[in-house]
Motif scaffolding. Structure first.
Motif, PDB file in Angstrom:
ATOM      1  N   PRO A  90       0.676  -1.321   0.174  1.00 44.94           N
ATOM      2  CA  PRO A  90      -0.325  -0.104  -0.115  1.00 44.94           C
ATOM      3  C   PRO A  90       0.798   1.397   0.036  1.00 44.94           C
ATOM      4  O   PRO A  90       0.193   2.355  -0.199  1.00 44.94           O
ATOM      5  N   ASN A  91       2.005   1.116   0.277  1.00 50.98           N
ATOM      6  CA  ASN A  91       3.175   2.155   0.363  1.00 50.98           C
ATOM      7  C   ASN A  91       4.128   2.512  -0.530  1.00 50.98           C
ATOM      8  O   ASN A  91       4.921   3.390  -0.600  1.00 50.98           O
ATOM      9  N   MET A  92       4.309   1.549  -1.477  1.00 48.22           N
ATOM     10  CA  MET A  92       5.348   1.581  -2.513  1.00 48.22           C
ATOM     11  C   MET A  92       4.942   1.143  -3.723  1.00 48.22           C
ATOM     12  O   MET A  92       4.480  -0.006  -4.054  1.00 48.22           O
ATOM     13  N   ILE A  93       5.435   1.726  -4.738  1.00 45.20           N
ATOM     14  CA  ILE A  93       5.601   1.342  -6.221  1.00 45.20           C
ATOM     15  C   ILE A  93       7.054   1.457  -6.637  1.00 45.20           C
ATOM     16  O   ILE A  93       7.817   2.342  -6.205  1.00 45.20           O
ATOM     17  N   VAL A  94       7.503   0.430  -7.499  1.00 42.64           N
ATOM     18  CA  VAL A  94       8.911   0.290  -7.944  1.00 42.64           C
ATOM     19  C   VAL A  94       8.797   0.582  -9.549  1.00 42.64           C
ATOM     20  O   VAL A  94       7.936  -0.085 -10.148  1.00 42.64           O
ATOM     21  N   LEU A  95       9.572   1.347 -10.167  1.00 44.27           N
ATOM     22  CA  LEU A  95       9.665   1.382 -11.708  1.00 44.27           C
ATOM     23  C   LEU A  95      11.249   1.270 -11.743  1.00 44.27           C
ATOM     24  O   LEU A  95      12.152   1.951 -11.810  1.00 44.27           O
ATOM     25  N   ASP A  96      11.352   0.147 -12.626  1.00 41.94           N
ATOM     26  CA  ASP A  96      12.549  -0.374 -13.185  1.00 41.94           C
ATOM     27  C   ASP A  96      12.767   0.038 -14.790  1.00 41.94           C
ATOM     28  O   ASP A  96      11.874  -0.083 -15.378  1.00 41.94           O
ATOM     29  N   ALA A  97      13.883   0.295 -14.970  1.00 37.31           N
ATOM     30  CA  ALA A  97      14.429   0.655 -16.437  1.00 37.31           C
ATOM     31  C   ALA A  97      15.458  -0.581 -16.541  1.00 37.31           C
ATOM     32  O   ALA A  97      16.470  -0.605 -15.674  1.00 37.31           O
ATOM     33  N   PHE A  98      15.644  -1.329 -17.673  1.00 38.72           N
ATOM     34  CA  PHE A  98      16.571  -2.345 -17.950  1.00 38.72           C
ATOM     35  C   PHE A  98      16.762  -2.675 -19.320  1.00 38.72           C
ATOM     36  O   PHE A  98      15.856  -2.438 -19.877  1.00 38.72           O
ATOM     37  N   GLU A  99      17.954  -3.117 -19.693  1.00 41.66           N
ATOM     38  CA  GLU A  99      18.257  -3.419 -20.959  1.00 41.66           C
ATOM     39  C   GLU A  99      18.046  -5.094 -21.123  1.00 41.66           C
ATOM     40  O   GLU A  99      18.106  -5.837 -20.013  1.00 41.66           O
ATOM     41  N   LEU A 100      17.880  -5.425 -22.423  1.00 42.68           N
ATOM     42  CA  LEU A 100      17.784  -6.868 -22.301  1.00 42.68           C
ATOM     43  C   LEU A 100      18.791  -7.372 -23.343  1.00 42.68           C
ATOM     44  O   LEU A 100      19.187  -6.726 -24.328  1.00 42.68           O
ATOM     45  N   ARG A 101      19.273  -8.610 -22.975  1.00 46.99           N
ATOM     46  CA  ARG A 101      20.231  -9.439 -24.199  1.00 46.99           C
ATOM     47  C   ARG A 101      19.316 -10.732 -24.152  1.00 46.99           C
ATOM     48  O   ARG A 101      19.484 -11.403 -23.226  1.00 46.99           O
ATOM     49  N   GLU A 102      18.998 -11.030 -25.505  1.00 46.12           N
ATOM     50  CA  GLU A 102      18.519 -12.152 -25.717  1.00 46.12           C
ATOM     51  C   GLU A 102      17.281 -13.035 -24.606  1.00 46.12           C
ATOM     52  O   GLU A 102      17.176 -13.506 -24.224  1.00 46.12           O
TER      53      GLU A 102
END
Length: 120
Positions: A78-90
């Protein structure tokens, strides 16, 4: 490579988008990020979660190399949201990864803006 399907919406999902959700008492289900967020919101009685899927962006570093960043937003209570940015390989998370943390009622575009600043 076989693609898993979300046990809630039955849509195919990439490995980086799969989350095992549940408990030892009730068992676990394999959910996509969107369905995971819906389940967590339901558990905490949250009815106004902005559950969006963000499109990847391309950025060029100082050496002129291009990097494509994918995004994943997860509600962690109820108190936290996480936003990730990441690269992909295969189709696997690899390379640069960045994260920003906010509250569930934060504007998603504001969180995205903070994260893009980190990418730069």
């Amino acid at each position: 490579m076989t693609q898993e399907r979300c046990e809630q919406c039955a849509q195919p999902m990439a490995a980086y988008d799969a989350i095992h959700y549940g408990s030892m008492e009730t068992g676990h289900r394999l959910l996509c990020t969107q369905c995971f967020n819906v389940e967590v919101a339901r558990r905490y009685g949250m009815t106004d979660l902005e559950n969006v899927r963000l499109e990847p962006i391309d950025m060029v570093d100082s050496a002129g190399d291009s990097h494509r960043f994918h995004f994943q937003m997860r509600l962690l209570g109820p108190n936290m949201i996480v936003l990730d940015a990441f690269e992909l390989r295969e189709d696997v998370r690899a390379g640069y990864e960045f994260r920003t943390v906010g509250e569930p009622d934060d504007d998603v575009l504001t969180l995205l803006g903070r994260l893009v600043e980190k990418l730069r």
